[in-house]
Design a protein around this motif. Structure first.
Motif, mmCIF file in Angstrom:
data_model
loop_
_atom_site.group_PDB
_atom_site.id
_atom_site.type_symbol
_atom_site.label_atom_id
_atom_site.label_comp_id
_atom_site.label_asym_id
_atom_site.label_seq_id
_atom_site.Cartn_x
_atom_site.Cartn_y
_atom_site.Cartn_z
ATOM 1 N N ASP A 103 0.812 -1.224 0.000
ATOM 2 C CA ASP A 103 0.000 0.000 0.000
ATOM 3 C C ASP A 103 0.841 1.269 0.000
ATOM 4 O OD1 ASP A 103 -2.366 -1.409 -0.055
ATOM 5 O OD2 ASP A 103 -2.728 -1.249 2.106
ATOM 6 N N PHE A 104 2.008 1.225 0.631
ATOM 7 C CA PHE A 104 2.808 2.434 0.783
ATOM 8 C C PHE A 104 4.000 2.538 -0.171
ATOM 9 C CE2 PHE A 104 0.386 2.371 4.670
ATOM 10 C CZ PHE A 104 -0.011 3.700 4.761
ATOM 11 N N LEU A 105 4.133 1.604 -1.104
ATOM 12 C CA LEU A 105 5.223 1.691 -2.078
ATOM 13 C C LEU A 105 5.030 2.923 -2.970
ATOM 14 C CD1 LEU A 105 5.713 -1.997 -3.280
ATOM 15 C CD2 LEU A 105 7.314 -0.628 -1.927
ATOM 16 N N ARG A 106 6.125 3.636 -3.193
ATOM 17 C CA ARG A 106 6.125 4.801 -4.082
ATOM 18 C C ARG A 106 7.003 4.489 -5.289
ATOM 19 N NH1 ARG A 106 7.998 7.662 1.001
ATOM 20 N NH2 ARG A 106 9.868 6.913 0.023
ATOM 21 N N PRO A 107 6.838 5.257 -6.357
ATOM 22 C CA PRO A 107 7.705 5.037 -7.524
ATOM 23 C C PRO A 107 9.181 5.072 -7.132
ATOM 24 C CG PRO A 107 5.921 6.503 -8.101
ATOM 25 C CD PRO A 107 5.840 6.304 -6.603
ATOM 26 N N GLY A 108 9.918 4.073 -7.586
ATOM 27 C CA GLY A 108 11.346 3.981 -7.307
ATOM 28 C C GLY A 108 11.691 3.189 -6.058
ATOM 29 N N ASP A 109 10.692 2.896 -5.195
ATOM 30 C CA ASP A 109 10.952 2.098 -3.995
ATOM 31 C C ASP A 109 11.289 0.664 -4.395
ATOM 32 O OD1 ASP A 109 10.477 4.225 -2.322
ATOM 33 O OD2 ASP A 109 8.522 3.532 -1.624
ATOM 34 N N GLU A 110 11.912 -0.033 -3.450
ATOM 35 C CA GLU A 110 12.328 -1.407 -3.712
ATOM 36 C C GLU A 110 11.914 -2.293 -2.537
ATOM 37 O OE1 GLU A 110 16.452 -3.665 -4.990
ATOM 38 O OE2 GLU A 110 16.547 -1.719 -4.006
ATOM 39 N N LEU A 111 11.140 -3.333 -2.827
ATOM 40 C CA LEU A 111 10.772 -4.343 -1.833
ATOM 41 C C LEU A 111 11.847 -5.427 -1.883
ATOM 42 C CD1 LEU A 111 8.934 -5.899 0.131
ATOM 43 C CD2 LEU A 111 7.601 -6.644 -1.845
ATOM 44 N N LEU A 162 1.944 -10.224 -6.752
ATOM 45 C CA LEU A 162 2.651 -9.257 -5.905
ATOM 46 C C LEU A 162 3.660 -8.451 -6.721
ATOM 47 C CD1 LEU A 162 3.313 -11.351 -2.704
ATOM 48 C CD2 LEU A 162 2.289 -9.094 -2.750
ATOM 49 N N ILE A 163 4.412 -9.144 -7.541
ATOM 50 C CA ILE A 163 5.406 -8.471 -8.373
ATOM 51 C C ILE A 163 4.720 -7.501 -9.336
ATOM 52 C CG2 ILE A 163 7.118 -8.843 -10.210
ATOM 53 C CD1 ILE A 163 7.866 -11.456 -8.666
ATOM 54 N N HIS A 164 3.586 -7.930 -9.885
ATOM 55 C CA HIS A 164 2.816 -7.072 -10.793
ATOM 56 C C HIS A 164 2.321 -5.822 -10.057
ATOM 57 C CE1 HIS A 164 0.210 -5.914 -14.085
ATOM 58 N NE2 HIS A 164 -0.776 -5.798 -13.211
ATOM 59 N N GLU A 165 1.797 -5.998 -8.833
ATOM 60 C CA GLU A 165 1.310 -4.853 -8.054
ATOM 61 C C GLU A 165 2.438 -3.870 -7.765
ATOM 62 O OE1 GLU A 165 -1.136 -5.806 -4.599
ATOM 63 O OE2 GLU A 165 -1.766 -7.634 -5.649
ATOM 64 N N CYS A 166 3.612 -4.391 -7.448
ATOM 65 C CA CYS A 166 4.770 -3.512 -7.217
ATOM 66 C C CYS A 166 5.098 -2.750 -8.499
ATOM 67 C CB CYS A 166 5.978 -4.319 -6.744
ATOM 68 S SG CYS A 166 5.796 -4.999 -5.087
ATOM 69 N N GLY A 167 5.070 -3.450 -9.617
ATOM 70 C CA GLY A 167 5.333 -2.819 -10.910
ATOM 71 C C GLY A 167 4.317 -1.732 -11.241
ATOM 72 N N GLN A 168 3.059 -1.976 -10.902
ATOM 73 C CA GLN A 168 2.011 -0.981 -11.135
ATOM 74 C C GLN A 168 2.289 0.296 -10.344
ATOM 75 O OE1 GLN A 168 0.631 -2.382 -13.909
ATOM 76 N NE2 GLN A 168 -1.327 -1.607 -13.187
ATOM 77 N N ARG A 169 2.952 0.157 -9.208
ATOM 78 C CA ARG A 169 3.301 1.305 -8.366
ATOM 79 C C ARG A 169 4.679 1.868 -8.739
ATOM 80 N NH1 ARG A 169 0.178 1.937 -3.867
ATOM 81 N NH2 ARG A 169 -1.410 0.366 -3.549
ATOM 82 N N ASP A 180 14.036 -6.486 -17.693
ATOM 83 C CA ASP A 180 13.110 -7.477 -18.238
ATOM 84 C C ASP A 180 13.504 -8.900 -17.850
ATOM 85 O OD1 ASP A 180 11.564 -5.552 -19.430
ATOM 86 O OD2 ASP A 180 12.649 -5.643 -21.336
ATOM 87 N N MET A 181 14.794 -9.188 -17.839
ATOM 88 C CA MET A 181 15.249 -10.541 -17.491
ATOM 89 C C MET A 181 14.882 -10.893 -16.057
ATOM 90 S SD MET A 181 16.363 -12.180 -20.004
ATOM 91 C CE MET A 181 17.100 -13.573 -19.168
ATOM 92 N N GLY A 182 14.857 -9.902 -15.168
ATOM 93 C CA GLY A 182 14.491 -10.151 -13.775
ATOM 94 C C GLY A 182 13.092 -10.721 -13.656
ATOM 95 N N HIS A 183 12.145 -10.183 -14.421
ATOM 96 C CA HIS A 183 10.772 -10.701 -14.400
ATOM 97 C C HIS A 183 10.734 -12.149 -14.869
ATOM 98 C CE1 HIS A 183 8.382 -7.169 -13.383
ATOM 99 N NE2 HIS A 183 9.250 -6.460 -14.077
ATOM 100 N N ILE A 184 11.466 -12.433 -15.917
ATOM 101 C CA ILE A 184 11.481 -13.791 -16.456
ATOM 102 C C ILE A 184 12.090 -14.764 -15.451
ATOM 103 C CG2 ILE A 184 12.479 -15.262 -18.258
ATOM 104 C CD1 ILE A 184 12.245 -12.768 -20.126
ATOM 105 N N VAL A 185 13.217 -14.382 -14.877
ATOM 106 C CA VAL A 185 13.900 -15.253 -13.917
ATOM 107 C C VAL A 185 13.017 -15.487 -12.695
ATOM 108 C CG1 VAL A 185 15.879 -15.440 -12.360
ATOM 109 C CG2 VAL A 185 16.214 -14.665 -14.702
ATOM 110 N N LEU A 186 12.376 -14.438 -12.173
ATOM 111 C CA LEU A 186 11.502 -14.607 -11.009
ATOM 112 C C LEU A 186 10.317 -15.517 -11.321
ATOM 113 C CD1 LEU A 186 11.501 -11.056 -9.397
ATOM 114 C CD2 LEU A 186 12.442 -13.152 -8.447
ATOM 115 N N THR A 187 9.773 -15.414 -12.517
ATOM 116 C CA THR A 187 8.668 -16.284 -12.924
ATOM 117 C C THR A 187 9.109 -17.745 -12.935
ATOM 118 O OG1 THR A 187 7.702 -14.525 -14.265
ATOM 119 C CG2 THR A 187 6.976 -16.767 -14.743
#
Length: 190
Positions: free
Chosen positions: A52-60, A78-85, A101-108
């Motif tokens: 809920d509190f993630l801002r653009p540029g933040d990192e979880l 969760l990753i998609h929601e972070c990306g949306q923010r 882009d490779m990070g998304h693929i590797v995490l999947t």
């Protein structure tokens, strides 16, 4: 831009300290933690607060992918929601980030492999239990809480909260033990 750490363990008797230490070492200024199952997102208030509190540029930041969840779909959501923010997700072991882009693929792929591995482990465990039952050596898991001690404290008119503190468990576990005793014996036997 903030680095926000998230630590999670599944049960109250597990320790969060190792994860928290790793997240601090990675420079996380804020660390939220909770002791709750990763099987679904239900009841994971600390994770919801972070999202809920993630801002653009933040990192979880999490130590391992399974800290985010045990289901590939939940982790990807969760990753998609972070990306949306416009925020990023970083996993420390193995080190993967959604910054590219490779990070998304590797995490999947990692999420799918982890879920498949959990299924294999459960299947092998189930097969082992069935085999042990077949030869008469399976006795089930050991009770972590001394049920007799709970009954003694109940007879001493201690409340559920006091009993939980005395035996080192949650009130809910005390209530379950009391309920089981009530079902298996008469109330006067407690």
């Amino acid at each position: 831009m903030s680095r926000i750490g998230y630590a999670r363990v599944s049960t109250i008797d597990q320790d969060l300290e190792t994860q928290i230490a790793k997240l601090k070492a990675e420079g996380c200024g804020i660390i939220r933690s909770e002791k709750v199952s990763g099987a679904s997102r239900d009841g994971r208030a600390e994770l919801a607060t972070i999202i809920d509190f993630l801002r653009p540029g933040d990192e979880l930041v999490v130590t391992r992918l399974d800290r985010l969840g045990r289901d590939t779909r939940d982790v990807l959501n969760l990753i998609h929601e972070c990306g949306q923010r416009e925020a990023f997700v970083t996993v420390l072991d193995p080190h993967v980030s959604t910054r590219g882009d490779m990070g998304h693929i590797v995490l999947t792929v990692l999420g799918m492999v982890a879920q498949m591995e959990r299924r294999f482990i459960k299947e092998r465990q189930r097969e082992g239990i069935e085999k042990a039952k077949g030869i008469g050596v399976y006795k089930g898991g050991k009770a972590r809480i001394d049920h007799q001690r709970v009954a003694e404290l109940l007879r001493a008119n201690m409340g559920a909260s006091e009993i939980a503190r005395a035996v080192g468990c949650s009130r809910m576990q005390v209530y379950r033990i009391i309920q089981n005793y009530a079902q298996s014996t008469s109330r006067s036997d407690l």
